[in-house]
Design an enzyme around this catalytic site. Structure first.
Site, PDB file in Angstrom:
ATOM      1  NE  ARG A 270      -3.142  -0.064   3.019  1.00  0.00           N
ATOM      2  CZ  ARG A 270      -4.396  -0.191   2.600  1.00  0.00           C
ATOM      3  NH1 ARG A 270      -4.992   0.843   2.034  1.00  0.00           N
ATOM      4  NH2 ARG A 270      -5.049  -1.306   2.783  1.00  0.00           N
ATOM      5  CB  THR A 271       3.523   2.401   2.319  1.00  0.00           C
ATOM      6  OG1 THR A 271       2.675   2.267   3.447  1.00  0.00           O
ATOM      7  CG2 THR A 271       4.396   3.625   2.484  1.00  0.00           C
TER       8      THR A 271
ATOM      9  CG  HIS B 259       4.253   5.095   8.392  1.00  0.00           C
ATOM     10  ND1 HIS B 259       4.823   5.580   7.228  1.00  0.00           N
ATOM     11  CD2 HIS B 259       3.244   4.279   8.000  1.00  0.00           C
ATOM     12  CE1 HIS B 259       4.185   5.075   6.191  1.00  0.00           C
ATOM     13  NE2 HIS B 259       3.234   4.299   6.631  1.00  0.00           N
TER      14      HIS B 259
ATOM     15  CE  LYS C 249      25.860 -12.656  -2.347  1.00  0.00           C
ATOM     16  NZ  LYS C 249      25.972 -12.027  -3.679  1.00  0.00           N
TER      17      LYS C 249
ATOM     18  NE  ARG D 293       6.726  -0.464   6.213  1.00  0.00           N
ATOM     19  CZ  ARG D 293       5.492  -0.013   6.409  1.00  0.00           C
ATOM     20  NH1 ARG D 293       5.103   1.104   5.837  1.00  0.00           N
ATOM     21  NH2 ARG D 293       4.660  -0.666   7.173  1.00  0.00           N
TER      22      ARG D 293
END
Lengths: 394, 394, 394
Positions: free
Chosen positions: C140-141, C219, C170, C191
């Site tokens: 969604r974001t 957020h 890694k 994110r």
């Protein structure tokens, strides 16, 4: 695409019809009455085809091209035929298309084939944004749609793992997801694992929905590209002989194709399949009811010699569960190889929805009658046509 | 890219050479004979470099720019040199490049560095579509290619999980996937887990293929960006001293780099590596056969003091299986830290293909001789150059 | 975005300020001294707001628009106010915004709402490239940001599985990943699963970073769109009454919202939540210290009747671990249904950060006071505004 049911949702999901007209066209006021007649006409048209609306046509085809209302009046007759054609607000299932619509879509698809890089035609969807909302991966179909959108100058938002879409994983309904995503895009191409999901999405969405496969249900754009390919390769759709080969019980593709072929005249269809995956009765009954002649056969060579189109399909291992023995038996039974090709007519073609395993042998590929990669490419043109029609109209 | 072997496939995968000329250039007919000479010339050129062809050069560089056939005749000599240069139809392995091609590519890469946002240069690939077909994830490489394409105005179709590509999962061959995807795009950048996969793809494809790494095989664009970085940082490629440090046995990167460096004169290469991951004999033999002086050393400090380039690599844990003890021993042995940097010459640089763990200590980052992030950025320019060359020619 | 600390890194990550000016503006030399005054001013401004810089403003807003230095001198006063506004170099946390900045951002967001397809406004980010670097999926974001970028003509590089980013897998540090990705893009939307990750990225990056959620941390764009929605729906932010309902303990959203609301005057906040997920003391103390009146209540109906905004949130099952019993108890306690809606005021609205399960019943959706899908759409405008501000300035 649902018609907005209240003013407030209308404001949310689309520009109200009138205001955009007024902003962009000073001639609007003086011509309002004449335009209004068309809108009323549209409403009537709408009432007979649920789930569709036509106001977008008027909005898009007129306002985008800067055609003025006066022109509208003069071109009254033309508009009427446009509106009559415009039965396309979503693409949900093969059955929604009739012969005329198919023919009109194919005409657009042929135009799409001619679009050159960096020509004006390659920018007709500039500024439009397509969301590919895939609840199960189908890279082939996704890339085909995304290529189609980009070949027309449009842009794409991609989700290949919509199932793991954090929201869906948290329990959000499909309806809520659609209402969110439609806020970010102009059209949604959707693949889902549940039959009927596309219809549910279209019922709630204020923007067009294209079904790119919903579980065991429909995959209408595949059916369209199949019929388009037959017309391109054979030159006609009436009076042809088609052999459907392989997994006819589970193949979503052949079932949809049978539905569409039934719209044409003087067809003969042969079913050639292992016993465990024979064509089901519902399709046979449907064909009979439509006056389509069909016949089951166990002799691929004989069928191939008669057909214009041999449509081979993959035996789907995943349908056999633990009965690997049945799968192996079914799988090897009908292979299209050079022997089959050698009995086929010069003008005939072999088609396959792809991916193929070994049901068509690789040496067939180099024969001009091997049409399956051209068929895949036709998917691009059909999807370009549909995106164009849904977003900017005929 | 394969040359189409029959007219029917030719129609499928590309516009036939002649028809486009006729459509776009009215002067074609009267000049056909002179053009034909060039095409013959191309064919000869083709015959000596298998897997490559040159007709696209003529098509692209001439037709896209609207140069007429008459101009061609006059610029005969220029075209000849262009055609000679144009040995680039796919990018499959480091060995395919010779000094002159490398030098020409680097010249284009330097032009790429100068392209400004929204300048005409930033639109030279407008209308072109690149498919990134990644059978194993490599976000860094993928983003680098996608950025390169977009910086030049091109568009991208992305598949990061091509392995789970529904078709591949169902057993489709790589060849069939390529023949499908080439219908949707103009160039394919491909990452695969199997050595030789890129070559197989190029053999079937009608559009250019770039190998973005095929298993333990090749990663040619990494090798190109390494050599480009050395030239940018040191100012020359002949007569330099390079220390290759770390995992020299498994590092695809250092092996390819050694192959490319062997094309230059008066080089000295030092190998500095833990015993378990020493440079293999094949590369040493190759360097010897090419007259490149090389030496193994266990003294990083001494080597560093002599080198123009210290090329550090990561000890790859995944290569040690359950022998964590061997991994840990190898891993800590040669670290590039401030002590190493302090003995290095002022003009020398530290390079690394990234990602790094702790084989270069973080305090080195702020030293101007730490070239590894510039090296990563150079990957962008090299890829821009390759995309440009493969799609629109020199 | 970090300020480059040495000339060599400066060359790497951005064009040095002076050289671009000289290249693009021949008037530069004669006006150097007057411009220099502004730059000094910028430096002062910079010193009071660590982690931010202002030279980009001058570069972008002037050079992109072709405004000359002479104009700068005349518009001295205007520039000063612009520079004062320009405290925005990264978007890391809700607290970084004050009332004035919020108000200015909202003004830009309202402009974004008005941008029409294919208008000049829809191309203001043409040539810019945004990388969405998502270490955990949030479709969604991500789609919201990507839509925002594309609606403004910008391009996008997408990584949805950055956690499986081969490099991160890694063992590459976030810092190294950022330094690589910034070489490919002009802005990074990130994110991450760790609180503070966005701040770490911004400290190292030479390009703007937007925090699209970092674990239990912040957020900020969600908080901005929430406040923007309240202003759009209610018409004001001072003097309003807000009910925060549901999971107030774990909801990152309501915590950030509370921080932002505290910047406004004469607010009354009600907390309505099951006992196990009550608002924590730190927020209550913070509100008290800012003079915001707040009250806990167990009576949703009474609170709803008083509020301008009922902000419902989802009880997050994942926070309850194995205590499914506690989750079920908490979950059913406060549902916004038609009964609640019936006691709400005519002008009041129901908001929700989405996704919702059944904490708002579906029949509420069709009421004009159901603002949550409009709220989701506002996220698009806020993100368009932020991208514009970070990339081309006010």
């Amino acid at each position: 695409m649902a018609v907005s049911s209240s003013f407030s949702t209308c404001m949310l999901y689309g520009r109200p019809f009138g205001s955009e007209l007024m902003n962009s066209n000073e001639d609007f006021m003086c011509n309002y009455s004449s335009l209004h007649d068309k809108v009323s006409f549209c409403s009537r048209s709408f009432s007979v085809s649920s789930g569709m609306r036509c106001s977008r046509l008027v909005q898009n085809s007129r306002l985008r091209d800067g055609i003025q209302c006066r022109a509208l009046e003069i071109e009254n007759k033309h508009l009427t035929s446009l509106v009559e054609k415009f039965e396309l607000d979503d693409v949900i299932e093969a059955q929604q298309f009739d012969r005329d619509i198919l023919s009109a879509i194919f005409e657009v698809a042929r135009e799409m084939e001619k679009i050159e890089k960096n020509s004006p035609g390659s920018r007709i969807l500039q500024g439009f944004l397509m969301a590919t909302l895939f609840y199960e991966p189908s890279t082939r179909t996704r890339l085909s749609f995304e290529s189609a959108m980009k070949r027309l100058g449009g842009e794409v938002l991609t989700t290949e793992n919509a199932k793991e879409f954090s929201s869906a994983a948290k329990g959000e309904t499909l309806e809520d997801t659609i209402r969110t995503v439609e806020g970010y895009s102009d059209i949604i191409v959707m693949r889902h694992f549940e039959s009927g999901a596309a219809r549910r999405a279209a019922a709630i969405a204020g923007i067009p929905i294209i079904n790119a496969g919903d579980g065991p249900g429909q995959h209408p754009t595949q059916a369209l590209l199949d019929v388009y390919t037959i017309e391109r390769e054979i030159g006609k759709l009436d009076g042809i002989t088609v052999g459907l080969v392989g997994d006819l019980a589970n193949g979503r593709t052949v079932r949809s194709l049978a539905y569409l072929l039934a719209k044409y005249r003087d067809l003969k269809i042969y079913f050639v399949s292992p016993d465990v995956v024979k064509m089901k009765e519902d399709i046979k009954d449907y064909l009979t009811s439509k006056g389509v002649e069909w016949e089951e056969s166990a002799d691929l060579m004989e069928v191939a010699s008669k057909c214009d189109v041999v449509y081979q399909t993959r035996i789907q291992r995943e349908r056999f569960g633990e009965r690997v023995d049945l799968y192996e038996e079914a799988r090897g039974k009908y292979i299209v190889d050079m022997n089959v090709l050698n009995v086929m007519q010069k003008h005939a073609v072999v088609m396959h929805p792809l991916p193929r395993l070994d049901e068509i042998s690789v040496d067939v590929d180099s024969d001009p009658r091997a049409a399956y990669f051209r068929q895949a490419k036709n998917g691009l043109y059909i999807r370009m046509a549909l995106l164009k029609l849904l977003l900017v109209g005929w």
